[in-house]
Design an enzyme around this catalytic site. Sequence first.
Site, mmCIF file in Angstrom:
data_model
loop_
_atom_site.group_PDB
_atom_site.id
_atom_site.type_symbol
_atom_site.label_atom_id
_atom_site.label_comp_id
_atom_site.label_asym_id
_atom_site.label_seq_id
_atom_site.Cartn_x
_atom_site.Cartn_y
_atom_site.Cartn_z
ATOM 1 N N GLU A 32 0.888 -1.554 0.036
ATOM 2 C CA GLU A 32 0.266 0.254 0.227
ATOM 3 C C GLU A 32 0.539 1.101 0.058
ATOM 4 O O GLU A 32 1.459 1.529 0.253
ATOM 5 C CB GLU A 32 -1.568 0.086 1.392
ATOM 6 C CG GLU A 32 -1.743 1.232 1.806
ATOM 7 C CD GLU A 32 -2.269 1.712 0.272
ATOM 8 O OE1 GLU A 32 -3.374 0.814 -0.440
ATOM 9 O OE2 GLU A 32 -2.339 2.847 -0.334
ATOM 10 N N GLY A 37 -6.649 0.759 4.056
ATOM 11 C CA GLY A 37 -7.955 0.752 3.691
ATOM 12 C C GLY A 37 -8.371 1.703 2.189
ATOM 13 O O GLY A 37 -9.751 1.608 2.081
ATOM 14 N N ILE A 39 -9.648 3.999 -0.477
ATOM 15 C CA ILE A 39 -10.187 5.570 -0.771
ATOM 16 C C ILE A 39 -11.392 4.574 0.419
ATOM 17 O O ILE A 39 -11.795 5.775 0.652
ATOM 18 C CB ILE A 39 -10.862 5.365 -2.415
ATOM 19 C CG1 ILE A 39 -9.275 5.782 -3.161
ATOM 20 C CG2 ILE A 39 -12.033 5.872 -1.932
ATOM 21 C CD1 ILE A 39 -8.739 6.645 -2.589
ATOM 22 N N GLY A 180 -23.958 11.998 -9.258
ATOM 23 C CA GLY A 180 -24.223 10.956 -8.898
ATOM 24 C C GLY A 180 -24.463 11.027 -7.766
ATOM 25 O O GLY A 180 -23.915 11.439 -6.776
ATOM 26 N N GLU A 201 -26.091 19.465 -13.539
ATOM 27 C CA GLU A 201 -25.280 17.938 -14.340
ATOM 28 C C GLU A 201 -26.018 18.621 -15.872
ATOM 29 O O GLU A 201 -27.393 18.939 -16.088
ATOM 30 C CB GLU A 201 -26.768 17.268 -13.445
ATOM 31 C CG GLU A 201 -27.718 15.655 -13.894
ATOM 32 C CD GLU A 201 -26.267 15.386 -14.325
ATOM 33 O OE1 GLU A 201 -25.712 14.434 -13.262
ATOM 34 O OE2 GLU A 201 -26.078 14.795 -15.044
ATOM 35 N N VAL A 267 -17.157 14.810 -11.466
ATOM 36 C CA VAL A 267 -17.952 14.107 -12.384
ATOM 37 C C VAL A 267 -17.253 12.179 -12.000
ATOM 38 O O VAL A 267 -16.987 11.959 -13.921
ATOM 39 C CB VAL A 267 -17.469 14.657 -13.375
ATOM 40 C CG1 VAL A 267 -18.028 16.281 -13.224
ATOM 41 C CG2 VAL A 267 -15.879 15.354 -13.474
ATOM 42 N N HIS A 447 -43.756 -5.324 11.637
ATOM 43 C CA HIS A 447 -44.494 -4.062 11.926
ATOM 44 C C HIS A 447 -44.202 -3.419 13.283
ATOM 45 O O HIS A 447 -44.610 -3.810 14.498
ATOM 46 C CB HIS A 447 -45.686 -4.912 11.770
ATOM 47 C CG HIS A 447 -47.048 -3.581 12.068
ATOM 48 N ND1 HIS A 447 -47.098 -2.978 11.317
ATOM 49 C CD2 HIS A 447 -46.861 -2.794 13.031
ATOM 50 C CE1 HIS A 447 -47.422 -1.402 11.488
ATOM 51 N NE2 HIS A 447 -48.351 -2.095 12.506
HETATM 52 C C1 LIG Z 1 -16.653 10.132 -1.784
HETATM 53 C C2 LIG Z 1 -16.761 8.551 -2.014
HETATM 54 C C3 LIG Z 1 -17.557 8.065 -1.959
HETATM 55 C C4 LIG Z 1 -17.795 6.661 -1.722
HETATM 56 N N1 LIG Z 1 -18.898 5.940 -1.202
HETATM 57 C C5 LIG Z 1 -19.305 4.739 -1.301
HETATM 58 C C6 LIG Z 1 -19.926 4.044 -0.609
HETATM 59 O O1 LIG Z 1 -21.138 4.463 0.399
HETATM 60 N N2 LIG Z 1 -20.731 2.798 -0.573
HETATM 61 C C7 LIG Z 1 -19.246 2.145 -1.653
HETATM 62 O O2 LIG Z 1 -19.933 0.545 -1.785
HETATM 63 N N3 LIG Z 1 -18.478 2.459 -2.548
HETATM 64 C C8 LIG Z 1 -18.215 4.400 -2.431
HETATM 65 N N4 LIG Z 1 -17.216 4.381 -2.874
HETATM 66 C C9 LIG Z 1 -16.371 3.896 -4.085
HETATM 67 C C10 LIG Z 1 -15.267 3.035 -3.325
HETATM 68 O O3 LIG Z 1 -15.085 3.742 -2.491
HETATM 69 C C11 LIG Z 1 -14.722 2.662 -4.585
HETATM 70 O O4 LIG Z 1 -15.778 2.052 -5.036
HETATM 71 C C12 LIG Z 1 -13.757 1.280 -3.525
HETATM 72 O O5 LIG Z 1 -12.816 2.534 -2.310
HETATM 73 C C13 LIG Z 1 -12.969 0.807 -4.479
HETATM 74 O O6 LIG Z 1 -12.739 -0.015 -3.328
HETATM 75 P P1 LIG Z 1 -10.507 -0.869 -4.362
HETATM 76 O O7 LIG Z 1 -9.878 -2.044 -3.490
HETATM 77 O O8 LIG Z 1 -11.068 -0.755 -5.780
HETATM 78 O O9 LIG Z 1 -9.390 0.855 -4.504
HETATM 79 P P2 LIG Z 1 -9.420 1.112 -3.412
HETATM 80 O O10 LIG Z 1 -10.193 1.828 -2.242
HETATM 81 O O11 LIG Z 1 -9.595 2.748 -4.007
HETATM 82 O O12 LIG Z 1 -8.192 1.341 -2.711
HETATM 83 C C14 LIG Z 1 -6.665 1.139 -3.498
HETATM 84 C C15 LIG Z 1 -5.745 1.319 -2.861
HETATM 85 O O13 LIG Z 1 -4.290 0.526 -3.595
HETATM 86 C C16 LIG Z 1 -3.599 1.664 -4.098
HETATM 87 N N5 LIG Z 1 -2.297 2.180 -4.494
HETATM 88 C C17 LIG Z 1 -3.341 2.371 -5.904
HETATM 89 N N6 LIG Z 1 -1.563 2.595 -6.377
HETATM 90 C C18 LIG Z 1 -1.040 1.935 -5.782
HETATM 91 C C19 LIG Z 1 0.394 1.485 -6.612
HETATM 92 N N7 LIG Z 1 0.787 1.239 -7.424
HETATM 93 N N8 LIG Z 1 1.597 0.617 -5.248
HETATM 94 C C20 LIG Z 1 1.025 0.783 -4.016
HETATM 95 N N9 LIG Z 1 -0.522 0.760 -3.548
HETATM 96 C C21 LIG Z 1 -1.063 1.794 -4.008
HETATM 97 C C22 LIG Z 1 -4.025 3.147 -2.743
HETATM 98 O O14 LIG Z 1 -3.160 3.558 -2.359
HETATM 99 C C23 LIG Z 1 -5.362 2.516 -2.298
HETATM 100 O O15 LIG Z 1 -5.456 2.672 -0.988
HETATM 101 C C24 LIG Z 1 -17.086 6.079 -2.729
HETATM 102 C C25 LIG Z 1 -16.233 6.673 -4.006
HETATM 103 C C26 LIG Z 1 -16.152 7.873 -3.176
HETATM 104 C C27 LIG Z 1 -14.495 9.053 -3.670
#
Ligand SMILES: Cc1cc2nc3c(=O)[nH]c(=O)nc-3n(C[C@H](O)[C@H](O)[C@H](O)COP(=O)(O)OP(=O)(O)OC[C@H]3O[C@@H](n4cnc5c(N)ncnc54)[C@H](O)[C@@H]3O)c2cc1C
Length: 468
Positions: A32, A37, A39, A180, A201, A267, A447
């Site tokens: 990482e 954890g 995003i 969105g 939008e 977006v 209920h």
């Molecule tokens: C504001 C916001 C609100 C959201 N709310 C929701 C919600 O309520 N419910 C929901 O289901 N989804 C929600 N999402 C979407 C959700 O966060 C993502 O779909 C989800 O995090 C994707 O998981 P992932 O494991 O694919 O990647 P991510 O969670 O993006 O994790 C990827 C990780 O890889 C790491 N990384 C990237 N490149 C490298 C590298 N080369 N070397 C080492 N580490 C690297 C990054 O630092 C990151 O920690 C939301 C997104 C945002 C932006």
Amino acid sequence: MAYDLIVIGSGPGGYVAAIRASQLGFKTAIIEKESLGGICLNWGCIPTKALIKSANVMDYFSHAKDYGINAGDFAPDFPAVVKRSRGVADKMSKGIQFLMKKNKIDVLMGFATVKGGGKISVKSADGNMQDVEAKNIIIATGGRARELPSMPIDGKKIIGYREAMVLPERPKTMIVVGSGAIGVEFAYVYANMGTQVTIVEYAPRIVPVEDEDISKELEKSYKKRGITIMTNANVERVDTSGNGVKAFVKTATGEVTLEADVLLSAVGVVANIEGIGLEEVGVKTEKGKIVVDPYGKTSVDGLYAIGDCTPGQALAHVASKEAVVCVEAIAHAAGTYHHKPEPVDYGNVPGCTYCTPEIASVGMTEKAAREAGYELKVGKFPFSASGKASAAGATEGFVKVIFDAKYGEWLGTHMIGANVTEIISETVLGRKLETTWQEVLDAIHPHPTMSEGVKDAVEVALGEAIHL
Ligand SMILES: Cc1cc2nc3c(=O)[nH]c(=O)nc-3n(C[C@H](O)[C@H](O)[C@H](O)COP(=O)(O)OP(=O)(O)OC[C@H]3O[C@@H](n4cnc5c(N)ncnc54)[C@H](O)[C@@H]3O)c2cc1C
């Protein structure tokens, strides 16, 4: 160092893959570059829901009189709201640290690049390089905010979701471009903190991926909250030279200039697939995503990809499901796991938006079902007719169910209202079990609950409504 499996990225795709791999007996590591954890826990699902909770509290206080409570003077302490949200995110990230240790997963902090032949180089923040090796590599690098050339994010006046979560002070005015889930959630938070919010939008309606009835209901509700909504509107250019930001918006009737303290660009997201060695090792990508088979296998042997960097809905629960399917398929192919997992069913993924009123949906919209040639039975039950909703003072919204008239197949459910994100799982499970309308009616719903609305909506679809 050699592992059975290494995961790159520790979001809900990556950390779930690592844990499942460890459970199945793989010697596992996770790499990482930022915070455990991903995003979701640090800059997505969790901190936004913490901000939304503070906005909900403001909502309650604003309506305290309706519940017979005299709340006196109240106001948001915006930096404290942000601090609480960051605290929740930090706690969740520490929780992942604990889970990695508990499952004996090595955590390597740094930026990973795939090198081919099962090799990965890891560059730590202080510039140190380390090479690691694994039989199987899962890429789970996630995504980041999409930037439009007309609105380059400068982090101050034109912000993305990260900055929107940690603004030092509450803006008086905000333009939210894109409606969105992310756009409408932030619009709700800031409007409740006292910011004058305008949503712009491009599509003809807000939350454009939802059923049309949902869009209409949310627009009605947001307008009541004082949020300005512009649809069929395109931000063509932005000027940040003055005190705030000016957005030049093209609408059906001409050009409008909006002024605000900040503009939030919401977006969409793009996948993190650049600069991690994919081209060099020959991993096929298409439309900005890594191409995978139904088990997450890429075009290169031993390399897999899951989550937001692959096609499919960019949602945390999709990433986690893909993680489990991918790891179990690897173990099954290796002969160490008895069960061949089912591929992810992308047609039965619930989508939830946590604004107020909340939105939750799964399956086909009414329009999509009609276009697919189904003859439909559609039932809509308004929460204004629900006893629990009335008691809770949450009568906004409805449950809409869509069935195939011929065989009774449950094609979709679309809900808007309080707590509907907690109610949608009934439809997901029902559809998974190929439940018909009769079986929904045969199952006794508690209920008074708002979840009864699902059964009531099914009754409406069949012309047997009891409570309408
Ligand atoms: C504001 C916001 C609100 C959201 N709310 C929701 C919600 O309520 N419910 C929901 O289901 N989804 C929600 N999402 C979407 C959700 O966060 C993502 O779909 C989800 O995090 C994707 O998981 P992932 O494991 O694919 O990647 P991510 O969670 O993006 O994790 C990827 C990780 O890889 C790491 N990384 C990237 N490149 C490298 C590298 N080369 N070397 C080492 N580490 C690297 C990054 O630092 C990151 O920690 C939301 C997104 C945002 C932006």
